[in-house]
Write a protein that holds these residues in place. Structure first.
Motif, mmCIF file in Angstrom:
data_model
loop_
_atom_site.group_PDB
_atom_site.id
_atom_site.type_symbol
_atom_site.label_atom_id
_atom_site.label_comp_id
_atom_site.label_asym_id
_atom_site.label_seq_id
_atom_site.Cartn_x
_atom_site.Cartn_y
_atom_site.Cartn_z
ATOM 1 N N GLU A 179 42.870 37.602 29.178
ATOM 2 C CA GLU A 179 43.153 39.034 29.128
ATOM 3 C C GLU A 179 41.993 39.827 28.530
ATOM 4 O O GLU A 179 41.797 40.994 28.849
ATOM 5 N N LYS A 205 45.624 40.866 33.886
ATOM 6 C CA LYS A 205 44.474 40.214 34.512
ATOM 7 C C LYS A 205 44.860 39.555 35.834
ATOM 8 O O LYS A 205 44.004 39.318 36.683
ATOM 9 N N CYS A 209 41.963 40.945 38.236
ATOM 10 C CA CYS A 209 40.929 39.960 38.519
ATOM 11 C C CYS A 209 40.955 39.598 40.007
ATOM 12 O O CYS A 209 41.984 39.709 40.665
#
Length: 414
Positions: A179, A205, A209
Motif C-alpha cells: 500500500e 493498490k 497498480c
C-alpha cells in the motif's frame, strides 16, 4: 534466437567490449568456470548448465549482469557476492534445487533486478532490506515460499515490479505491505479462495497498480465465483484458473456489463482441472481475447452457452465474439459437445488444437469463417473424420487446414 544470430551478436559484443562479456550458456558446465581477469568482466551468462555449487568467491568489481538461470544450483556460499558492488541484474530463475539465498546477498548494494522464479526458495532473508535500489523482484512459481519477513516488501521503497503469481506466500499479507510503495506499477498475484479475492479487492493498490497476471488456484470454498473485481482491472492481461475443483459457475454483475465494460486488456485465458465448470461463457466479456487454453476440465460441456450469451446480448448488443482470437486449445474435455451453436467469423484465428474431445462433433465454422486467413486445425485423424460440417462447401474449404496429430492407434502400437 537462432544459433548463428546469437554467435554473431556475441562476437560483435566481444569485439566492442574487449572481452568484457563472459558467456558460457549451454556449455554443459558442472562447476564454476575459471577466468584470468574477472575484474574486467561486465556481463556474465552461465545459463542452461548443470552447475550445483557456487563455492568460490569471484572478484568482479565491474560486473553488472549475472545470469545463472536454469542450472542445478543447491548451494551459494554467503561470501559469493562480496566483491560485486556494481551488479545490477541477478537471474537465479529455474534453479529447482535452490532452497535458500545466502545472507551475503545484502552486499549487492547496486542491485536493481532480482529473478527468483521457479526456484524452491522457502524464505526470503531479511538482509534483502539492504537492497535499496531494487526495482524488480520476481517470485513467480516459488511454490515453497512460506515466509517473507514482516515489512521486508514495504522497505524496498523503489520497487516498481513485483511478480508473485504461483507464489506459495499469501497475497493478502503482501497487499497490506505494498500500500505504501509509491513507485510500484506492475503486480502479478495468485488467489487460493473466493474470500481471499474478495478481501484483496478492498485494498487501494489492488486497483491503482497495473496488475497484469492473476492466477486463481485450488479454490475449495465456493461453487460460484463473482469476478467483478478482476473484470475492473484495467491492465489485466493474463488470467489462469488452476484446479478450482468445486467451481461450477463464474459470474459478472449486471451493472458491470451494462456500464463501461470489462476485461479491456485481457489477452490470454487458461483453465486447467476445473472439473465442475459447465461452460466458460464469461470469456465473451473479453473483447480483445487472443488465446484461450482449456485443459482437463472433465465436466465442461460447452464453451459458450447460447442461453447465457442471449442474456448478455440484450444488455450489450453486438458482441463480436472472438473477433481477436488467434489461438484456441481444447485438450482433455471428455464431455465437451459444442464450442458455440452457430458459426462465427473468426477473422484473426490462426490455429486450433483439439485433442481428447470425443463428443465434440461440430465446429462453429462455415465457408466464411477465417476467410482469407491461414488457419491450421490440429487434431487426431479419427476425431477429424467424425466432424459434422454445416455443408459440403464448408468441409471442402477446411480440408486443407487439417494437420493430423499422432493417432491413438499409433501410440498404442508403440
Amino acid at each position: 534466437m537462432h544459433d548463428v544470430i546469437r554467435d554473431t551478436a556475441l562476437w560483435i559484443a566481444g569485439e566492442s567490449e574487449n572481452g568484457r562479456f563472459f558467456v558460457k550458456s549451454g556449455a554443459q558446465l558442472k562447476e564454476q568456470p575459471k577466468a584470468k581477469k574477472w575484474e574486467e568482466v561486465t556481463r556474465m551468462s552461465l545459463m542452461v548448465n548443470q552447475i550445483e555449487n557456487l563455492t568460490e568467491i569471484l572478484e568482479c568489481p565491474n560486473l553488472q549482469t549475472l545470469f545463472l538461470g536454469t542450472n542445478d544450483l543447491k548451494v551459494i556460499i554467503n561470501d559469493f557476492f562480496n566483491f560485486m558492488p556494481m551488479l545490477r541484474v541477478l537471474d537465479l530463475s529455474r534453479n529447482e534445487n535452490l532452497e535458500e539465498l545466502p545472507v551475503g546477498i545484502a552486499k549487492l548494494v547496486s542491485l536493481e533486478h532480482l529473478n527468483l522464479s521457479f526456484t524452491k526458495i522457502r524464505k526470503l532473508p531479511v538482509e534483502l532490506k539492504a537492497l535499496e535500489k531494487l526495482k524488480y523482484l520476481n517470485l513467480e512459481c516459488t511454490v515453497d515460499l512460506e515466509m517473507i519477513p514482516q515489512q521486508l516488501i514495504s522497505s524496498i521503497s523503489k520497487l516498481q515490479v513485483l511478480k508473485m503469481e504461483g507464489c506459495g506466500y499469501g497475497c493478502l499479507l503482501v497487499l497490506e505491505e505494498i500500500e505504501h510503495l509509491n513507485y510500484l506499477n506492475v503486480l502479478t498475484l495468485s488467489f487460493r479462495s473466493a474470500s481471499e479475492l474478495e478481501k484483496a479487492s478492498r485494498f487501494n493498490k489492488f486497483f491503482s497498480c497495473a496488475i497484469e497476471h492473476v492466477g486463481l488456484l485450488d479454490f475449495r470454498d465456493s461453487r460460484s465465483l463473482n469476478i467483478m473485481a478482476l473484470a475492473k482491472l484495467q491492465h489485466l492481461c493474463t488470467l489462469s484458473l488452476w484446479s478450482c475443483m468445486d467451481l461450477e459457475e463464474v459470474k459478472i454483475e449486471r451493472n458491470i456489463i451494462e456500464g463501461a465494460g470489462c476485461f479491456h486488456s485481457l489477452r490470454y485465458v487458461a483453465l486447467t482441472g476445473c472439473n465442475h465448470l459447465r461452460d466458460v461463457s464469461w470469456v465473451t466479456f473479453a473483447p480483445h481475447l487472443e488465446e484461450l487454453w482449456i485443459y482437463g476440465c472433465n465436466g465442461l460441456e460447452e464453451i459458450i452457452s447460447e442461453e447465457k450469451l442471449g442474456e448478455v446480448a440484450e444488455l450489450k448488443g453486438n458482441l463480436n465474439l472472438f473477433s481477436k482470437l488467434d489461438y484456441l486449445l481444447l485438450d482433455g474435455l471428455p464431455k465437451l459437445k459444442t464450442i458455440y451453436h452457430h458459426a462465427l467469423p473468426f477473422p484473426q484465428l490462426k490455429k486450433v488444437h483439439i485433442t481428447g474431445c470425443p463428443m465434440l462433433k461440430k465446429l462453429p465454422l462455415n465457408s466464411n469463417s477465417a476467410k482469407g486467413q491461414r488457419l491450421i486445425i490440429e487434431g487426431q485423424e479419427r476425431w477429424w473424420k467424425g466432424v459434422e460440417w454445416e455443408d459440403e462447401f464448408t468441409r471442402i474449404a477446411f480440408l486443407p487446414t487439417f494437420k493430423p496429430l499422432i493417432s491413438e492407434e499409433m501410440l498404442d502400437t508403440n
